[in-house]
Enzyme design. Structure first.
Site, PDB file in Angstrom:
ATOM      1  CG  HIS A   2      29.495  -4.960  30.221  1.00  0.00           C
ATOM      2  ND1 HIS A   2      28.858  -4.468  30.851  1.00  0.00           N
ATOM      3  CD2 HIS A   2      30.011  -4.696  31.722  1.00  0.00           C
ATOM      4  CE1 HIS A   2      28.171  -3.924  31.728  1.00  0.00           C
ATOM      5  NE2 HIS A   2      29.668  -4.460  32.668  1.00  0.00           N
ATOM      6  CG  ASP A  60      26.644  -3.869  27.690  1.00  0.00           C
ATOM      7  OD1 ASP A  60      27.810  -3.204  27.530  1.00  0.00           O
ATOM      8  OD2 ASP A  60      26.567  -4.150  28.814  1.00  0.00           O
ATOM      9  CB  SER A 118      30.316  -5.863  35.828  1.00  0.00           C
ATOM     10  OG  SER A 118      30.958  -4.982  34.959  1.00  0.00           O
TER      11      SER A 118
END
Length: 365
Positions: free
Chosen positions: A336, A333, A43
């Site tokens: 990240h 969040d 991610s």
């Protein structure tokens, strides 16, 4: 005698002009090489792979800062890889799994959120490498049939292959060991072996330029601080989990050693190790100096101080809210980084002070 001197002068004049022409031709050739990026990861660099691959909806507020829509990126805006593309004056990387409107002329992104180095989830590093092999072979087939919008053989040979993976392996190992250092460290060699095999395979298929990120300070993630009970002795001087960061540093030490080993093995390759950990930790430690606030709080989440993270109301879920000024937040969040923090990281990377050996993105073409 005059005739002889004149001949020598003419000879040297012609020689100098020839060298000048050759030099200009070489410079022109180098400047005409367009950067090509091929990325593997999780991610940290997923530009839509998980959205295309498993249909996982990642909508607003993700993407709110720059794209103003959900793109599959886990963040409020651009990722590190996006800023790399901007620096190289190229379009953002399309996910390999995107079937609708991909642009693979200047690169491709195999990264998928949740990916691991070990074969744990659906799109581990080994699967991404298999996808790359198929992508390269299929591209050559289509080019031989007349397609011109794909990477050719020379492009694959001159591409920069970027790898940023390992954080999910370490976190899963920490969870399995109840946050115990030794069992996690025992698993690190197997993680590094997968990265080694990946680089060796890309090299076998013609890759000669590699850009490898180490993993960041996992213990500074608001999510980790929120979901694990702890006391002050579990934290380092800036409030991050000691054990998380210690296993991250152990992994990074092994990754650096692996890069040195492969650099010795592949004499004709360039392999750069990038110390993302040091940049991110410095940002968390000296956040006020760089104009940021609350490094251990999620900008988008629920619960308020100290971490603004709750599994029952994560970013985008009912009850979650967004901080007043996302440009001053480091973590989006709970996991990240924000676009602002990613920009900070890239600016630091581009100084070349955190790459070993020292090398800039521009020098690969």
């Amino acid at each position: 005698m005059d005739y002889t001197v004149s001949s020598l002068q003419c000879f040297f004049l012609v020689l100098c002009l020839s060298l000048l022409v050759c030099s200009n031709s070489e410079t022109s050739y180098k400047s005409n090489k367009k950067p090509i990026l091929i990325n593997f990861g999780d991610s940290n660099s997923d530009t839509g792979g998980v959205l295309a691959g498993v249909g996982l909806p990642i909508g607003l507020p993700h993407g709110i800062t720059f794209f103003h829509r959900g793109t599959g990126r886990l963040g409020d805006g651009r990722l590190i890889v996006d800023f790399y593309c901007e620096h190289l004056k190229m379009t953002y990387l399309s996910p390999y799994l995107d079937s609708l409107s991909p642009n693979f002329k200047r690169g491709v992104n195999f990264a998928v959120s949740g990916a691991t180095a070990l074969p744990i989830f659906s799109f581990p590093l080994a699967i991404q490498i298999r996808q790359f092999v198929h992508f390269k072979n299929r591209s050559q087939e289509l080019i031989s049939s007349g397609r011109r919008d794909l990477i050719d053989d020379n492009g694959f040979r001159n591409a920069l292959y970027m790898i940023d993976i390992g954080q999910n392996d370490l976190l899963l190992a920490l969870y399995d060991s109840n946050l115990t250092y030794a069992p996690v460290v025992e698993k690190i060699p197997s993680m590094l072996l997968e990265i080694k095999k990946a680089i060796q395979t890309v090299y076998l298929y013609g890759g000669r330029k590699f850009w490898v990120h180490n993993t960041g300070p996992l213990g500074c993630a608001p999510k980790e601080l929120a979901i694990h009970l702890h006391n002050d002795s579990d934290l380092d001087p800036i409030g991050c989990f000691r054990v998380h960061n210690e296993v991250a540093k152990a992994f990074n030490k092994g990754l650096l050693s692996l890069c040195n080993e492969l650099r010795s093995q592949f004499k004709d390759a360039t392999l750069v190790y990038v110390d993302i950990y040091s940049i991110k930790y410095k940002l968390s430690a000296d956040f006020k100096l760089y104009g940021f606030v609350d490094p251990l709080m999620a900008c988008c989440g629920y619960g308020g101080r100290p971490n603004n993270y709750d599994r029952k109301a994560t970013c985008g879920q009912p009850g979650s809210t967004i901080c007043r000024d996302v440009t001053k937040a480091i973590v989006w969040d709970g996991v990240h980084y924000t676009e602002a923090a990613n920009r900070f990281v890239v600016d630091a990377v581009l100084t070349n002070r955190y790459s070993y050996p020292k090398n800039s993105l521009d020098r690969f073409w």
